[in-house]
Design an enzyme around this catalytic site. Structure first.
Site, PDB file in Angstrom:
ATOM      1  N   LYS A  59       0.840  -1.209   0.000  1.00 39.80           N
ATOM      2  CA  LYS A  59       0.000   0.000   0.000  1.00 39.80           C
ATOM      3  C   LYS A  59       0.873   1.258   0.000  1.00 39.80           C
ATOM      4  CE  LYS A  59      -3.782  -2.460   2.198  1.00 39.80           C
ATOM      5  NZ  LYS A  59      -4.678  -2.715   3.324  1.00 39.80           N
ATOM      6  N   GLN A 103      -4.663  -2.066   9.514  1.00 41.20           N
ATOM      7  CA  GLN A 103      -4.546  -3.345   8.822  1.00 41.20           C
ATOM      8  C   GLN A 103      -5.195  -4.455   9.661  1.00 41.20           C
ATOM      9  OE1 GLN A 103      -3.428  -3.626   5.705  1.00 41.20           O
ATOM     10  NE2 GLN A 103      -3.881  -5.817   5.704  1.00 41.20           N
ATOM     11  N   ASP A 126     -11.057   2.674   4.234  1.00 39.76           N
ATOM     12  CA  ASP A 126     -11.328   1.236   4.127  1.00 39.76           C
ATOM     13  C   ASP A 126     -12.840   0.975   4.109  1.00 39.76           C
ATOM     14  OD1 ASP A 126      -9.435  -0.769   3.801  1.00 39.76           O
ATOM     15  OD2 ASP A 126      -8.706  -0.635   5.872  1.00 39.76           O
TER      16      ASP A 126
HETATM   17  N1  LIG Z   1      -7.585  -2.880   6.686  1.00 41.31           N
HETATM   18  C1  LIG Z   1      -7.680  -3.881   5.794  1.00 41.31           C
HETATM   19  N2  LIG Z   1      -7.213  -5.091   6.110  1.00 41.31           N
HETATM   20  C2  LIG Z   1      -7.337  -6.100   5.194  1.00 41.31           C
HETATM   21  C3  LIG Z   1      -7.902  -5.861   3.911  1.00 41.31           C
HETATM   22  C4  LIG Z   1      -8.390  -4.569   3.633  1.00 41.31           C
HETATM   23  O1  LIG Z   1      -8.953  -4.285   2.537  1.00 41.31           O
HETATM   24  N3  LIG Z   1      -8.254  -3.597   4.592  1.00 41.31           N
HETATM   25  N4  LIG Z   1      -7.892  -6.861   2.941  1.00 41.31           N
HETATM   26  C5  LIG Z   1      -7.090  -8.053   3.139  1.00 41.31           C
HETATM   27  C6  LIG Z   1      -5.646  -7.965   2.740  1.00 41.31           C
HETATM   28  N5  LIG Z   1      -5.276  -7.011   1.681  1.00 41.31           N
HETATM   29  C7  LIG Z   1      -5.194  -5.705   1.989  1.00 41.31           C
HETATM   30  O2  LIG Z   1      -5.076  -5.289   3.094  1.00 41.31           O
HETATM   31  C8  LIG Z   1      -4.811  -7.451   0.398  1.00 41.31           C
HETATM   32  C9  LIG Z   1      -4.804  -8.778   0.050  1.00 41.31           C
HETATM   33  C10 LIG Z   1      -4.267  -9.184  -1.177  1.00 41.31           C
HETATM   34  C11 LIG Z   1      -3.761  -8.273  -2.074  1.00 41.31           C
HETATM   35  C12 LIG Z   1      -3.122  -8.681  -3.364  1.00 41.31           C
HETATM   36  O3  LIG Z   1      -2.791  -7.842  -4.163  1.00 41.31           O
HETATM   37  N6  LIG Z   1      -2.918  -9.979  -3.585  1.00 41.31           N
HETATM   38  C13 LIG Z   1      -2.191 -10.464  -4.743  1.00 41.31           C
HETATM   39  C14 LIG Z   1      -1.266 -11.576  -4.318  1.00 41.31           C
HETATM   40  C15 LIG Z   1      -0.234 -11.106  -3.364  1.00 41.31           C
HETATM   41  C16 LIG Z   1       0.713 -12.206  -2.940  1.00 41.31           C
HETATM   42  O4  LIG Z   1       1.376 -12.770  -3.805  1.00 41.31           O
HETATM   43  O5  LIG Z   1       0.782 -12.465  -1.730  1.00 41.31           O
HETATM   44  C17 LIG Z   1      -3.147 -10.993  -5.799  1.00 41.31           C
HETATM   45  O6  LIG Z   1      -4.237 -11.467  -5.456  1.00 41.31           O
HETATM   46  O7  LIG Z   1      -2.778 -10.927  -6.964  1.00 41.31           O
HETATM   47  C18 LIG Z   1      -3.782  -6.950  -1.728  1.00 41.31           C
HETATM   48  C19 LIG Z   1      -4.312  -6.544  -0.510  1.00 41.31           C
HETATM   49  C20 LIG Z   1      -7.099  -8.438   4.624  1.00 41.31           C
HETATM   50  N7  LIG Z   1      -6.856  -7.334   5.472  1.00 41.31           N
END
Ligand SMILES: Nc1nc2c(c(=O)[nH]1)N[C@@H](CN(C=O)c1ccc(C(=O)N[C@@H](CCC(=O)O)C(=O)O)cc1)CN2
Length: 301
Positions: A59, A103, A126
């Site tokens: 982020k 987070q 969020d």
């Molecule tokens: N405060 C928050 N916490 C969490 C959220 C949120 O939206 N707000 N969502 C999830 C985790 N998350 C962001 O925080 C998140 C998860 C996955 C990805 C992402 O880009 N994933 C990639 C793969 C990444 C990898 O290889 O590990 C993909 O799917 O292509 C971004 C953000 C829980 N917590």
């Protein structure tokens, strides 16, 4: 944006990475047009979870690529609810901060709702504040911000040319972060929405009704091809690790959907990784840029 392989009989893939890049370019453009405000995103990370630290790093990097500032606050795993709330309250008062994200998940013993309720709703990028979720659930009301992953799912559908209005949508999962808000957003788009969960009787036959399936249940490859109506669109929000001895890490990421099987039945499917995940961060930046743009507008009035 989607790709459909010619003559292979498979459904197209919705390229979330490419769509997220397109949205980030739009944000960069909007940010560069601001004259008196630089959007600032505050990230609050509690504890040592590696995945959470990775997401927060992603982020912060994305902010800088879009010309936005980030302010990071790290707290130890044994921080109290009071410690976390004190950090959030200070960020609420900081004029350089337009968006605050805590987070998730927070360490055991911390009441997430107590913490999230402390974020000023004007900075709740969020979209998890109970007031924002409450407004999302009411007809005729608009939340200041919608949660990022659900908003990302809707953007993927719209930018892939998928008609939502009047369609049958089935959401598998009812979490506060994804299942519930994505159902509400689909309803805002005039879909007929069914929310399914662990007590749903004959889940496969309910999913088979859907023109649009959103899988957000957190179970490895649970949704199978024979659960799908031919030609439906499948959005996979799951992110599960599956043992894979061919990988150095010993595992690979997979979704809640049996991707290879479902491609034979659906018209469009999102992959994991590279589908919904990148949209979560793009929509977070969108929300934060919007918060800053509102600030500049109201300062000018
Ligand atoms: N405060 C928050 N916490 C969490 C959220 C949120 O939206 N707000 N969502 C999830 C985790 N998350 C962001 O925080 C998140 C998860 C996955 C990805 C992402 O880009 N994933 C990639 C793969 C990444 C990898 O290889 O590990 C993909 O799917 O292509 C971004 C953000 C829980 N917590």
């Amino acid at each position: 944006m989607s790709s459909q392989e010619e003559n292979d009989g498979l459904g197209g893939i919705i390229d979330g990475k490419a769509i997220a890049a397109e949205i980030r370019a739009e944000i960069r453009n909007d940010v560069s047009s601001l004259s008196s405000v630089i959007p600032g995103l505050a990230t609050v990370l509690v504890g040592e979870r590696k995945d959470s630290a990775t997401y927060v790093r992603m982020k912060i990097k994305a902010c800088s690529e879009c010309g936005m500032e980030s302010i990071h606050r790290a707290l130890p795993a044994d921080a109290t609810e009071g410690d976390i709330i004190a950090v959030v309250r200070a960020l609420n008062e900081d004029a350089c901060v337009h968006g605050i994200l805590v987070q998730l998940p927070l360490p055991d013993g911390i009441n997430e709702e107590n913490v999230l309720s402390e974020i000023s709703i004007e900075k709740d990028v969020d979209g998890f504040h109970p007031l924002n979720i409450g407004k999302l659930a009411m007809r005729g009301r608009e939340p200041l911000f919608a949660p990022c992953t659900p908003r990302g799912c809707i953007e993927l559908l719209k930018r892939s040319g998928v008609e939502i209005s009047g369609k049958e949508a089935v959401v598998v999962g009812r979490s506060n972060i994804v299942g519930l808000p994505v159902s509400l957003l689909l309803m805002h788009e005039n879909a007929t929405v069914t929310i399914t969960h662990s007590r749903t009787v004959d889940l496969a036959s309910v999913v088979r009704r859907a023109d649009i399936v959103v899988a957000a249940v957190g179970r490895t490859e649970m949704v199978k091809a024979d659960w799908l109506k031919p030609g439906c669109v499948v959005i996979d929000v799951g992110m599960n690790s599956k043992p894979d001895s061919t990988r150095k890490s010993g595992y690979r990421l997979v979704g809640d959907v049996d991707f290879e099987g479902c491609r034979k039945k659906a018209s469009l499917v999102t992959p994991v990784p590279g589908g919904v995940g990148p949209m979560t961060i793009a929509m977070l930046l969108r929300n934060c840029a919007d918060a800053a743009m509102k600030c500049e507008k109201s300062a000018a009035q």
